[in-house]
Motif scaffolding. Sequence first.
Motif, PDB file in Angstrom:
ATOM      1  N   PRO A 115       0.822  -1.224   0.000  1.00 49.95           N
ATOM      2  CA  PRO A 115       0.000   0.000   0.000  1.00 49.95           C
ATOM      3  C   PRO A 115       0.854   1.271   0.000  1.00 49.95           C
ATOM      4  CG  PRO A 115      -0.734  -1.523   1.702  1.00 49.95           C
ATOM      5  CD  PRO A 115       0.567  -2.059   1.192  1.00 49.95           C
ATOM      6  N   HIS A 155      -6.631   3.850 -11.831  1.00 48.84           N
ATOM      7  CA  HIS A 155      -5.808   4.427 -10.754  1.00 48.84           C
ATOM      8  C   HIS A 155      -5.523   5.901 -11.022  1.00 48.84           C
ATOM      9  CE1 HIS A 155      -3.216   3.040 -13.856  1.00 48.84           C
ATOM     10  NE2 HIS A 155      -2.085   3.044 -13.197  1.00 48.84           N
ATOM     11  N   LEU A 171      -8.843   8.004 -10.407  1.00 45.78           N
ATOM     12  CA  LEU A 171      -9.195   8.155  -8.991  1.00 45.78           C
ATOM     13  C   LEU A 171      -8.170   9.016  -8.273  1.00 45.78           C
ATOM     14  CD1 LEU A 171     -10.566   4.581  -8.604  1.00 45.78           C
ATOM     15  CD2 LEU A 171     -11.856   6.656  -8.093  1.00 45.78           C
ATOM     16  N   GLY A 172      -6.903   8.862  -8.654  1.00 49.26           N
ATOM     17  CA  GLY A 172      -5.878   9.756  -8.112  1.00 49.26           C
ATOM     18  C   GLY A 172      -6.203  11.205  -8.469  1.00 49.26           C
ATOM     19  N   VAL A 198      -8.945  12.513  -6.287  1.00 46.46           N
ATOM     20  CA  VAL A 198      -8.427  12.823  -4.944  1.00 46.46           C
ATOM     21  C   VAL A 198      -7.629  14.127  -4.977  1.00 46.46           C
ATOM     22  CG1 VAL A 198      -6.846  12.051  -3.132  1.00 46.46           C
ATOM     23  CG2 VAL A 198      -8.375  10.401  -4.212  1.00 46.46           C
ATOM     24  N   ARG A 254      -0.597   5.566   7.635  1.00 48.80           N
ATOM     25  CA  ARG A 254      -1.733   5.520   6.699  1.00 48.80           C
ATOM     26  C   ARG A 254      -2.189   6.937   6.338  1.00 48.80           C
ATOM     27  NH1 ARG A 254      -6.415   0.961   7.011  1.00 48.80           N
ATOM     28  NH2 ARG A 254      -7.044   1.211   4.864  1.00 48.80           N
ATOM     29  N   LEU A 281       0.282   8.444   3.929  1.00 48.14           N
ATOM     30  CA  LEU A 281       0.118   7.947   2.558  1.00 48.14           C
ATOM     31  C   LEU A 281      -1.091   8.587   1.890  1.00 48.14           C
ATOM     32  CD1 LEU A 281       0.851   4.162   3.235  1.00 48.14           C
ATOM     33  CD2 LEU A 281       2.295   5.732   1.947  1.00 48.14           C
ATOM     34  N   ASP A 282      -2.169   8.732   2.648  1.00 44.62           N
ATOM     35  CA  ASP A 282      -3.367   9.374   2.083  1.00 44.62           C
ATOM     36  C   ASP A 282      -3.066  10.812   1.691  1.00 44.62           C
ATOM     37  OD1 ASP A 282      -4.895   7.142   2.290  1.00 44.62           O
ATOM     38  OD2 ASP A 282      -5.842   7.693   4.182  1.00 44.62           O
ATOM     39  N   ILE A 301      -0.441   8.522  -3.075  1.00 42.07           N
ATOM     40  CA  ILE A 301       0.389   7.612  -3.882  1.00 42.07           C
ATOM     41  C   ILE A 301      -0.418   6.934  -4.992  1.00 42.07           C
ATOM     42  CG2 ILE A 301       1.163   5.227  -3.609  1.00 42.07           C
ATOM     43  CD1 ILE A 301       3.046   6.189  -1.512  1.00 42.07           C
ATOM     44  N   VAL A 302       0.152   6.917  -6.185  1.00 44.96           N
ATOM     45  CA  VAL A 302      -0.459   6.194  -7.312  1.00 44.96           C
ATOM     46  C   VAL A 302       0.605   5.278  -7.900  1.00 44.96           C
ATOM     47  CG1 VAL A 302      -1.458   6.413  -9.617  1.00 44.96           C
ATOM     48  CG2 VAL A 302      -2.013   8.100  -7.862  1.00 44.96           C
ATOM     49  N   VAL A 303       0.240   4.018  -8.151  1.00 44.02           N
ATOM     50  CA  VAL A 303       1.193   3.099  -8.785  1.00 44.02           C
ATOM     51  C   VAL A 303       1.324   3.483 -10.249  1.00 44.02           C
ATOM     52  CG1 VAL A 303       1.582   0.735  -9.519  1.00 44.02           C
ATOM     53  CG2 VAL A 303       0.754   1.214  -7.240  1.00 44.02           C
ATOM     54  N   ASN A 333      -4.145  -0.871  -9.775  1.00 50.21           N
ATOM     55  CA  ASN A 333      -5.593  -0.608  -9.763  1.00 50.21           C
ATOM     56  C   ASN A 333      -6.269  -1.411  -8.669  1.00 50.21           C
ATOM     57  OD1 ASN A 333      -6.133   1.213 -11.829  1.00 50.21           O
ATOM     58  ND2 ASN A 333      -6.279  -0.382 -13.395  1.00 50.21           N
ATOM     59  N   TYR A 382      -6.958   0.623  -5.362  1.00 51.29           N
ATOM     60  CA  TYR A 382      -8.275   1.250  -5.519  1.00 51.29           C
ATOM     61  C   TYR A 382      -9.470   0.302  -5.446  1.00 51.29           C
ATOM     62  CZ  TYR A 382      -5.506   5.251  -6.645  1.00 51.29           C
ATOM     63  OH  TYR A 382      -4.612   6.279  -6.545  1.00 51.29           O
ATOM     64  N   TRP A 391      -6.628  -4.219   1.730  1.00 54.64           N
ATOM     65  CA  TRP A 391      -5.216  -4.397   1.386  1.00 54.64           C
ATOM     66  C   TRP A 391      -4.268  -3.903   2.471  1.00 54.64           C
ATOM     67  CZ3 TRP A 391      -2.645  -7.635  -1.064  1.00 54.64           C
ATOM     68  CH2 TRP A 391      -1.394  -7.383  -1.607  1.00 54.64           C
ATOM     69  N   TYR A 392      -4.541  -2.727   3.030  1.00 55.81           N
ATOM     70  CA  TYR A 392      -3.602  -2.149   4.004  1.00 55.81           C
ATOM     71  C   TYR A 392      -3.499  -3.071   5.221  1.00 55.81           C
ATOM     72  CZ  TYR A 392      -0.938   1.365   6.520  1.00 55.81           C
ATOM     73  OH  TYR A 392       0.068   2.033   7.183  1.00 55.81           O
TER      74      TYR A 392
END
Lengths: 426, 385
Positions: free
Chosen positions: A23, A53, A56-57, A60, A416, A419-420, A424-426, B40, B44, B49-50
């Motif tokens: 994560p 991803h 949605l990133g 945000v 957490r 990170l929020d 972060i985006v992969v 993804n 998302y 997951w965390y």
Amino acid sequence: MRSCCGCPVASGIFRNTVRYCSPSHGGWGIVRTAMLVPECHQLFVSPFACGRHGALGALVQGFKDRLSYLYIDEADIVSGGYEELIPEAVDRLLDRLVKEPRALMIVVSCLDDLLCTDHEAFLAVIRERHPGLRVGVGHMNPISLDGNVPPAVNIQRSMYGLLERSDEPSIPGTAAFYGNNVPLDEEGEIFEVLRTSGFHDVRHISGCSDFDDFDELSRMSLNLAPTPTGRLAAKDAERALGIDSEYVPVSYDFDEIDECYGRLLSRSGRSMDLGDYRREAQRSLDETANRLDGLPVVVDASATVRPFCLARTLLMNGFKVETVYAQKCIPLDRPYLEWISENFPDTEVLQPEHHRSPIAREAESFRLAVGFEGAYLSGARYVANVANDETLYGYHGVSKLAAMMARAVERPTDLRALLDDYGIVV
Amino acid sequence: MHKLTVSLPPFSPDYSGVCSALFELGGMLLIHDASGCTGNYTGYDEPRWYGSRAQVYCTALRELDAVLGNDDKLIDRILEAAEDLNPRFIGLMGSPVPTVIGVDFHGIAREIEARSGIPSFGFATTGLQLYDVGVSDALIRIAERFVRPCGDRASGTLNLLGATPLDFGIENLVPDMRTEFEDMGYRVLSTFAMGSSLDDLSKAASASVNVVISASGYRLAEWFFDRHGIPFVVGQPVGRAQREGLCRLIEEAEFSGESRLPESPCSAEASAFLIGEQVTAMSIGRCLKDDYGIPVNVGCPFMTIPPLKGDGVLSLPSEESVEAVLKDEGYSLVVGDPLYRSLLRRSAIFVDVPHVAVSSKLHWNDPIRLVGDGLDGLLKGVVLE
């Protein structure tokens, strides 16, 4: 030096296994990076799954209004003719947007690497239909991650590729940074070094308020790449726009910092005494090492592109660097990895994406992590909020990082939430 | 279907659906992709997951491997990890690039199983279909492999089919549903596939009736009927009337051995429009109609249950189609994921019912408890004052 698979450095500590995606893994991503170009709209042309991803990133981060999608399906892929759909989609998109963009980036995904789309064909049609619109192509193609031009490098080239050679002359005494998504701290001594070298107006893309402002970057006298990701974009600008460039990679090694500043100063033939800055960085490191008093430290590659360089500096200055988390070692960092291997053989190197990572992850530990991924995997109670070397450079960067580490141990970190906040985006 | 999408994000894809359905069952799951597709899912589409130790991996597909079709490298990596991790099963799924290069997932899974002895599944997911297709496929495959035949079926026992966080989130909605059915006098044996272990699922053939709680559970319900003779009903116990109606359908199904479908809540003169996953939307719709007297219509951007497809449920395959229906002045109330709100360009009351497959982490911590009298609380203050 030990590794997660037990192999010594000589036989290669980095293994290609199936990859764990924690994560805490990721960074800005392609969408957010390219959004640095003001008044630019991105149209992704890809299977819908490729965009989730990024979209949605963007929601945000608050720039979804500059991001749209043209979904292609199996029939489009099989026929190989999906590029023919793009000009029509652009027409419809421009009709629907409330604010007309000044630039448009058509972003393609991994599939495009295999289908060999003729980008120039659809770009020519769009340019003809929309002559006032600056149009380019971007790639979100992690399939090329092990190649010479991985996505993070490629997107920088696409962004600055939107610049066109100006009829106006270059602006004397101007320089721009390429490749660092967040500007360097203005208190850093690099700005004094640049002023001494004759560059009084130093810009960063994030400071461009509109497209015209961005467009003025085509008239800089010098481009500086403080990260490997900006190096090729700066080289492109040399060829396309005639702007000289200098690769000045971020470092935590005092001698390397001196050497880099020496190169910048040599452009003007002037010199500068950097002793005070060096002493201040040393003082900060000493103070923080005392403050930590042997607390185990983990360093990871999400915090810095050069984790081994940073780890060596910390080890040389009394820090107990227990683990370096890095999926691989870039050539620039290799000598530091080898130095650690010879001098601190107990320092561990772990691959954060190794398949054992989820089962080896510690829920909580009494450690300080520099970087998100090491923090997550080691369960470190304290985390220095550093990502991708952002804002850090030179002696000021070392001092600032040391101060962040000292502050981090004042109270346990809510990783957490961190990170929020970072998004972060992969 | 070429879709230009300006406002909405892409919805959860099929490989996320497979992973979501299998996440809690102790398997090793691998998405055959370069990294974005795995991101993804883990970033998302998976609220669990965390902090999890679940074994979900990316195969790290690279250009050269794709061009050369290097399946041996893939298989070797999977076997190496499996030897370390000893999973209960292995699930390998596809993404857009493997679709183009024609990877034979079933064949690879057979080889992995032959060499490791671990039950292995290949899913030919493409990233070109939605999550519910993946959930549906995964539930069937897991049932085919692990559900054991059962001679005696205990009266009043149920399985709930079609539960994943992509439709229900992780904040108690599925446990709520389970409790609600137990309050109604039934014993819930298993929930495919949240909150039940693989061992629980393996005993599911002893239930007397299956309840389909999302469209992605429908094919599994048909499978249970064909293979084990278990009839099914469709619906969620949202609201008072529907709770009674579902009890009636379950009793009838158990008594007759035949499946029972609910009546459609849709009507021509609707003043409310519900958009979302079909069973959830229709269940909310029936509650609005029966408990509140509000005539409704339902629209679904996702999979629809074939016998309920023509029941007034609109198919909404694109952003434009959602936008078009929300223009309808006849609807004074719209219920759906908060992201659809951006497509409403006129005055109407919009009630948020977050759907993880749509808005992901933007709202996955704000679940709406719908079962029982839960909808009362939601509607109070916006509709009922």
